[in-house]
Scaffold this motif. Structure first.
Motif, PDB file in Angstrom:
ATOM      1  N   UNK A   1       0.708  -1.275   0.133  1.00  0.00           N
ATOM      2  CA  UNK A   1       0.344   0.022   0.183  1.00  0.00           C
ATOM      3  C   UNK A   1       1.036   1.261  -0.397  1.00  0.00           C
ATOM      4  N   UNK A   2       1.635   0.981  -0.826  1.00  0.00           N
ATOM      5  CA  UNK A   2       2.823   1.770  -1.260  1.00  0.00           C
ATOM      6  C   UNK A   2       2.990   2.938  -2.326  1.00  0.00           C
ATOM      7  N   UNK A   3       2.939   4.216  -2.522  1.00  0.00           N
ATOM      8  CA  UNK A   3       2.234   4.273  -3.857  1.00  0.00           C
ATOM      9  C   UNK A   3       3.101   6.020  -3.847  1.00  0.00           C
ATOM     10  N   UNK A   4       4.056   6.188  -4.680  1.00  0.00           N
ATOM     11  CA  UNK A   4       4.356   7.867  -4.826  1.00  0.00           C
ATOM     12  C   UNK A   4       4.511   8.249  -6.318  1.00  0.00           C
ATOM     13  N   UNK A   5       3.445   9.253  -6.674  1.00  0.00           N
ATOM     14  CA  UNK A   5       3.590  10.132  -7.994  1.00  0.00           C
ATOM     15  C   UNK A   5       4.458  11.211  -8.030  1.00  0.00           C
ATOM     16  N   UNK A   6       5.348  11.421  -8.361  1.00  0.00           N
ATOM     17  CA  UNK A   6       5.530  13.278  -9.453  1.00  0.00           C
ATOM     18  C   UNK A   6       5.707  13.609 -10.826  1.00  0.00           C
ATOM     19  N   UNK A   7       5.807  14.698 -10.584  1.00  0.00           N
ATOM     20  CA  UNK A   7       5.908  14.993 -12.125  1.00  0.00           C
ATOM     21  C   UNK A   7       7.415  15.823 -12.142  1.00  0.00           C
ATOM     22  N   UNK A   8       7.569  16.324 -13.508  1.00  0.00           N
ATOM     23  CA  UNK A   8       9.230  16.631 -13.737  1.00  0.00           C
ATOM     24  C   UNK A   8       8.635  17.599 -14.943  1.00  0.00           C
ATOM     25  N   UNK A   9       9.384  18.769 -14.928  1.00  0.00           N
ATOM     26  CA  UNK A   9       9.497  19.884 -16.286  1.00  0.00           C
ATOM     27  C   UNK A   9      10.880  20.019 -16.862  1.00  0.00           C
ATOM     28  N   UNK A  10      12.082  19.839 -17.542  1.00  0.00           N
ATOM     29  CA  UNK A  10      12.705  20.035 -17.657  1.00  0.00           C
ATOM     30  C   UNK A  10      12.754  21.575 -18.088  1.00  0.00           C
ATOM     31  N   UNK A  11      14.159  22.216 -17.625  1.00  0.00           N
ATOM     32  CA  UNK A  11      13.988  23.915 -18.180  1.00  0.00           C
ATOM     33  C   UNK A  11      14.764  23.637 -19.355  1.00  0.00           C
ATOM     34  N   UNK A  12      14.162  24.799 -20.222  1.00  0.00           N
ATOM     35  CA  UNK A  12      14.770  24.602 -22.026  1.00  0.00           C
ATOM     36  C   UNK A  12      15.207  25.759 -22.847  1.00  0.00           C
ATOM     37  N   UNK A  13      16.313  26.085 -22.841  1.00  0.00           N
ATOM     38  CA  UNK A  13      16.225  27.287 -24.000  1.00  0.00           C
ATOM     39  C   UNK A  13      16.329  27.265 -25.704  1.00  0.00           C
ATOM     40  N   UNK A  14      15.506  27.900 -26.050  1.00  0.00           N
ATOM     41  CA  UNK A  14      14.994  28.202 -27.573  1.00  0.00           C
ATOM     42  C   UNK A  14      15.865  29.115 -28.398  1.00  0.00           C
ATOM     43  N   UNK A  15      16.799  28.738 -28.330  1.00  0.00           N
ATOM     44  CA  UNK A  15      17.746  29.692 -29.806  1.00  0.00           C
ATOM     45  C   UNK A  15      17.778  29.499 -31.045  1.00  0.00           C
ATOM     46  N   UNK A  16      17.984  30.902 -32.232  1.00  0.00           N
ATOM     47  CA  UNK A  16      17.771  31.238 -33.537  1.00  0.00           C
ATOM     48  C   UNK A  16      19.384  31.038 -33.895  1.00  0.00           C
ATOM     49  N   UNK A  17      20.092  30.088 -34.678  1.00  0.00           N
ATOM     50  CA  UNK A  17      21.104  29.990 -35.411  1.00  0.00           C
ATOM     51  C   UNK A  17      21.257  31.396 -36.610  1.00  0.00           C
ATOM     52  N   UNK A  18      22.456  32.058 -36.194  1.00  0.00           N
ATOM     53  CA  UNK A  18      22.138  33.126 -36.768  1.00  0.00           C
ATOM     54  C   UNK A  18      23.751  32.741 -37.842  1.00  0.00           C
ATOM     55  N   UNK A  19      24.472  32.596 -37.531  1.00  0.00           N
ATOM     56  CA  UNK A  19      25.681  32.406 -38.803  1.00  0.00           C
ATOM     57  C   UNK A  19      26.891  31.615 -37.981  1.00  0.00           C
ATOM     58  N   UNK A  20      27.381  30.684 -39.010  1.00  0.00           N
ATOM     59  CA  UNK A  20      28.213  29.381 -38.770  1.00  0.00           C
ATOM     60  C   UNK A  20      29.840  30.136 -39.084  1.00  0.00           C
ATOM     61  N   UNK A  21      30.794  30.110 -38.543  1.00  0.00           N
ATOM     62  CA  UNK A  21      32.240  30.127 -38.401  1.00  0.00           C
ATOM     63  C   UNK A  21      33.334  29.608 -38.485  1.00  0.00           C
ATOM     64  N   UNK A  22      33.522  29.551 -40.115  1.00  0.00           N
ATOM     65  CA  UNK A  22      34.663  28.756 -40.136  1.00  0.00           C
ATOM     66  C   UNK A  22      35.832  28.913 -39.326  1.00  0.00           C
ATOM     67  N   UNK A  23      36.597  27.645 -39.255  1.00  0.00           N
ATOM     68  CA  UNK A  23      37.852  28.460 -38.931  1.00  0.00           C
ATOM     69  C   UNK A  23      39.294  28.108 -39.655  1.00  0.00           C
ATOM     70  N   UNK A  24      40.455  29.422 -39.648  1.00  0.00           N
ATOM     71  CA  UNK A  24      41.561  29.847 -40.965  1.00  0.00           C
ATOM     72  C   UNK A  24      41.682  28.291 -41.256  1.00  0.00           C
TER      73      UNK A  24
END
Length: 105
Positions: free
Chosen positions: A82-105
């Motif tokens: 007669x033992x039970x446990x219920x929990x919830x979780x929401x992971x934090x995230x960041x939405x990013x937009x790629x502006x440019x890709x810089x290649x090495x020399x």
């Protein structure tokens, strides 16, 4: 041109003007972020594979939003006790937009 970057322990294939959801990054919406761990670069000149990273390459991005993922329910039950446990979780995230890709020399 495209690149494979590493952030938050995961790898992402990105191109210019792509929007993607990554692990939580510090900053507000509109801030600039630079990813220095570029594993692979591809484009008109062929593919450059890093060992482990491509020297001098970086990916610039802009933070669009700080959000959270959908709720994941974690339910634990011990049978016949007669033992039970219920929990919830929401992971934090960041939405990013790629502006440019810089290649090495």
């Amino acid at each position: 041109m495209f690149a494979v970057i590493k952030t938050g322990g995961k790898q992402y294939t990105v191109a210019a003007n792509d929007e993607l959801e990554v692990e939580l990054l510090t900053g507000e919406a509109g801030d600039k972020v630079t990813f220095g761990e570029v594993l692979l670069l591809g484009g008109e000149n062929g593919v450059t594979v890093g060992a482990p990273f491509v020297a001098g390459a970086s990916v610039a991005a802009e933070i669009v939003d700080q959000t959270r993922t959908r709720k994941i329910l974690v339910f634990k039950k011990r049978r016949r006790q007669n033992s039970k446990r219920s929990r919830g979780h929401r992971q934090h995230q960041t939405v990013v937009r790629i502006t440019e890709i810089v290649a090495g020399a």
